[in-house]
Motif scaffolding. Structure first.
Motif, short mmCIF file in Angstrom:
data_model
loop_
_atom_site.label_atom_id
_atom_site.label_comp_id
_atom_site.label_asym_id
_atom_site.label_seq_id
_atom_site.Cartn_x
_atom_site.Cartn_y
_atom_site.Cartn_z
N ASN A 22 0.82 -1.21 0.00
CA ASN A 22 0.00 0.00 0.00
C ASN A 22 0.86 1.26 0.00
OD1 ASN A 22 -2.35 1.60 0.14
ND2 ASN A 22 -2.19 1.70 2.38
N THR A 23 1.60 1.51 1.08
CA THR A 23 2.45 2.70 1.19
C THR A 23 3.89 2.31 0.85
OG1 THR A 23 1.05 3.63 2.92
CG2 THR A 23 3.27 4.54 2.69
N VAL A 24 4.44 2.97 -0.17
CA VAL A 24 5.78 2.61 -0.64
C VAL A 24 6.63 3.86 -0.82
CG1 VAL A 24 4.94 0.53 -1.83
CG2 VAL A 24 5.09 2.70 -3.09
N LEU A 25 7.95 3.69 -0.66
CA LEU A 25 8.91 4.74 -0.97
C LEU A 25 9.46 4.47 -2.37
CD1 LEU A 25 10.80 7.16 -0.15
CD2 LEU A 25 12.45 5.40 0.58
N VAL A 26 9.38 5.48 -3.24
CA VAL A 26 9.89 5.36 -4.61
C VAL A 26 11.08 6.29 -4.76
CG1 VAL A 26 9.39 5.79 -7.03
CG2 VAL A 26 7.70 4.64 -5.61
N VAL A 27 12.22 5.73 -5.23
CA VAL A 27 13.49 6.46 -5.29
C VAL A 27 13.95 6.55 -6.74
CG1 VAL A 27 15.90 6.46 -4.53
CG2 VAL A 27 14.10 5.63 -2.99
N GLY A 28 14.63 7.70 -7.06
CA GLY A 28 15.28 7.84 -8.35
C GLY A 28 14.52 8.70 -9.34
N GLY A 29 15.18 8.95 -10.48
CA GLY A 29 14.54 9.70 -11.55
C GLY A 29 14.55 11.20 -11.35
N LEU A 33 15.51 3.48 6.69
CA LEU A 33 14.35 2.59 6.68
C LEU A 33 14.77 1.13 6.84
CD1 LEU A 33 12.19 4.33 3.96
CD2 LEU A 33 11.52 3.93 6.33
N ALA A 34 15.91 0.76 6.24
CA ALA A 34 16.38 -0.62 6.36
C ALA A 34 16.69 -0.97 7.81
CB ALA A 34 17.62 -0.81 5.50
N MET A 35 17.10 0.03 8.62
CA MET A 35 17.44 -0.21 10.03
C MET A 35 16.29 0.15 10.97
SD MET A 35 21.46 1.00 10.18
CE MET A 35 21.11 2.72 9.75
N SER A 36 15.12 0.44 10.42
CA SER A 36 13.99 0.90 11.23
C SER A 36 13.21 -0.27 11.81
CB SER A 36 13.05 1.76 10.37
OG SER A 36 12.38 0.94 9.40
N LYS A 37 12.27 0.07 12.68
CA LYS A 37 11.33 -0.91 13.21
C LYS A 37 10.11 -0.96 12.29
CE LYS A 37 12.56 -0.42 18.11
NZ LYS A 37 12.05 -0.10 19.48
N GLY A 38 10.11 -1.95 11.40
CA GLY A 38 8.95 -2.17 10.56
C GLY A 38 8.62 -1.08 9.57
N GLY A 39 9.63 -0.29 9.15
CA GLY A 39 9.39 0.73 8.13
C GLY A 39 8.86 2.04 8.67
N ARG A 40 8.98 2.26 9.99
CA ARG A 40 8.52 3.54 10.57
C ARG A 40 9.70 4.49 10.68
NH1 ARG A 40 6.03 -0.38 13.47
NH2 ARG A 40 7.46 -0.17 15.25
N ILE A 41 9.59 5.62 10.00
CA ILE A 41 10.67 6.60 9.91
C ILE A 41 10.98 7.17 11.30
CG2 ILE A 41 11.31 8.85 8.96
CD1 ILE A 41 9.65 8.15 6.51
N THR A 74 17.52 -5.30 16.24
CA THR A 74 18.03 -6.50 15.56
C THR A 74 18.41 -6.23 14.10
OG1 THR A 74 15.75 -7.12 15.00
CG2 THR A 74 16.69 -8.03 17.03
N PHE A 75 18.00 -5.09 13.57
CA PHE A 75 18.31 -4.69 12.18
C PHE A 75 17.80 -5.70 11.14
CE2 PHE A 75 21.94 -2.75 14.62
CZ PHE A 75 21.44 -1.45 14.57
N ASP A 76 16.69 -6.33 11.45
CA ASP A 76 16.08 -7.24 10.47
C ASP A 76 14.58 -7.01 10.34
OD1 ASP A 76 15.22 -8.16 12.92
OD2 ASP A 76 15.99 -10.21 12.67
N GLU A 77 14.14 -5.79 10.68
CA GLU A 77 12.71 -5.48 10.66
C GLU A 77 12.34 -4.51 9.53
OE1 GLU A 77 11.00 -4.83 14.75
OE2 GLU A 77 13.13 -4.60 15.24
N GLY A 78 13.31 -4.10 8.73
CA GLY A 78 13.03 -3.10 7.71
C GLY A 78 12.21 -3.64 6.56
N PRO A 79 11.65 -2.76 5.74
CA PRO A 79 10.85 -3.18 4.60
C PRO A 79 11.72 -3.77 3.49
CG PRO A 79 11.16 -0.81 4.53
CD PRO A 79 11.76 -1.29 5.83
N PRO A 80 11.15 -4.59 2.62
CA PRO A 80 11.92 -5.13 1.49
C PRO A 80 12.34 -4.01 0.54
CG PRO A 80 9.59 -5.63 1.22
CD PRO A 80 9.75 -5.04 2.59
#
Length: 454
Positions: free
Chosen positions: A167-174, A250-258, A264-270
């Protein structure tokens, strides 16, 4: 007019009528691919040249029964047993300008060849950052032809199939807001950009300040109420440092919350990259860094910052098998809708300039594909002539025009070899009218019993 194989018509008229009838029967057999004398070898099927079918709608029930050969009046010949797929940068275009041979190559595919046939083709590029329609408009202008989005795949095109998953996604680039527009066009409901995050907290990227235009375009968000479910790098970053920082946050976040930090550094979004090309061919004499380099930096930096943790990211584009599967589905739709061809081609010639993505992907996909994906490497892009490619193509040529000519001539040669040879009559007795004792001569228009005596 039905062109199904029929029994020869025996018309008992004048001798000229008999010849014309025989010629018609032979033409019908050749058109539908039936040998006038013998069946083609089962080990090698000749490429078929089909008159283009009329652009009439068909139902699923009728599709299976419709032959690829159903010519209307004033038809055009279309090669239905083979097709082409092209990379763009380094093959057709370099530095925003067309490679000279590319324009002629497109003309050849569109029927300007000695056989008078059109050959279906699609484009498969790792580039992106714009809608497929905008990319097609650019390429149409560069190559002086009309290209449809229905025959075009960007690196991020397969990401469209994930719009219902996140649903909510971060789009990078361009450039600017273009990637947000692309993502929304794919059906992503809530699209966040790095500019939105920086606008909410300027301290996020100490060395990057938004321009007035970026401030106007970036959205006001309360990120304490937002969860980023996935990160998509749609196109090459225009600000590596800033984008790297936000991706790592975001990769080091808790479940994608900014603003949060996981223990544990394994909760970030794909994290998904639209391709993995480390370098690409641009206007510069030497290759330039691409998205694959940014991907490597993201993974390396994450490991350094987290004291050894591994970040698993994902890539679309070539050489990923999924991208070639997507291309197969697109080619199937294009051939059916544009040329009225229902059966898949026996051979797809893929023309690329990068051994690590174009050739590697084509060769790997060929191992599992139902048809033959034939890799062709050109010398106008990343590959440097005289070097040994890491992944070997089926053939290496100078330009895309050479690639097109190679594929067409290969198919025509296969067609020639697969055609049955004319039967030869040997050891037949010689007959002489002077020596004949009993001989009956009559017109084809006359039919009567003839008695032969020994």
């Amino acid at each position: 007019m039905s062109l199904e194989p029929q029994q020869p018509t025996f018309h008992r008229g004048s001798f000229a009528d008999e010849i014309e009838t025989a010629r018609t029967d032979l033409a019908r057999k050749l058109l539908v691919g039936e040998s006038p004398a013998a069946s083609p070898s089962e080990s090698e099927t000749a490429p078929s040249l089909s008159p283009a079918a009329s652009a009439t709608s068909s139902s699923p029930e009728s599709d299976a029964a419709v032959s690829p050969i159903s010519p209307p009046v004033d038809d055009e010949l279309v090669a239905d047993s083979f097709a082409f797929a092209f990379d763009i940068d380094g093959v057709l275009v370099r530095g925003g300008r067309p490679i000279p041979e590319a324009i002629q190559a497109m003309k050849v595919l569109n029927g300007d060849n000695k056989y008078g046939i059109k050959v279906p083709y699609i484009f498969l590029t790792n580039g992106g950052g714009k809608t497929e329609a905008e990319r097609c408009s650019d390429l149409s202008r560069q190559l002086d032809i009309e290209i449809s989005p229905a025959q075009f795949i960007c690196g991020h095109t397969p990401m469209s199939e994930m719009a219902t998953k996140y649903n909510t996604v971060l789009v990078v680039g361009g450039e600017g807001e273009k990637c947000r527009t692309v993502a929304q066009g794919y059906g992503f409901k809530d699209v966040v950009t790095p500019g939105d995050i920086i606008k909410a907290n300027a301290a996020t990227t100490p060395f990057r300040k938004l321009t007035e235009e970026e401030l106007r375009n970036s959205k006001e968000r309360d990120f304490s109420q937002v969860t980023i479910e996935a990160i998509f790098v749609f196109a090459d970053s225009r600000d590596w440092a800033g984008d790297l920082q936000i991706i790592l946050d975001l990769a080091m976040s808790k479940g994608g919350r900014i603003g949060t930090l996981s223990e544990t550094f394994d909760e970030g979004p794909p994290i998904f990259f639209s391709h993995n090309d480390v370098v690409w061919s641009a206007a510069h004499d030497n290759v330039r860094l691409g998205m694959g380099a940014l991907r490597g930096i993201v993974e390396y930096t994450f490991k350094e910052v987290t004291k050894g943790k591994t970040l698993q990211t994902h890539a679309f584009g070539k050489p990923q098998i999924g991208t070639f599967e997507f291309a197969t589905r697109l080619l199937k739709r294009w051939r059916k809708n544009e040329h009225g061809l229902n059966a898949p081609p026996n051979t797809v010639y893929f023309v690329g300039d990068t051994p690590e993505s174009d050739i590697r992907g084509t060769n790997q996909y060929n191992e599992k594909a139902e048809n033959d994906w034939y890799s062709i490497l050109v010398k106008t892009g990343v590959y440097q002539d005289g070097t040994e490619p890491a992944y070997k193509p089926r053939v290496t040529v100078n330009t895309v025009l050479d690639a097109v000519n190679h594929g067409i001539e290969r198919e025509m040669e296969r067609r020639k070899k697969a055609q049955p040879q004319k039967p030869r009559l040997a050891d037949m007795p010689k007959l002489s009218l002077e020596e004949a004792q009993d001989l009956a001569v009559f017109s084809p228009a006359e039919e009567r019993p003839v008695e032969l005596t020994a």
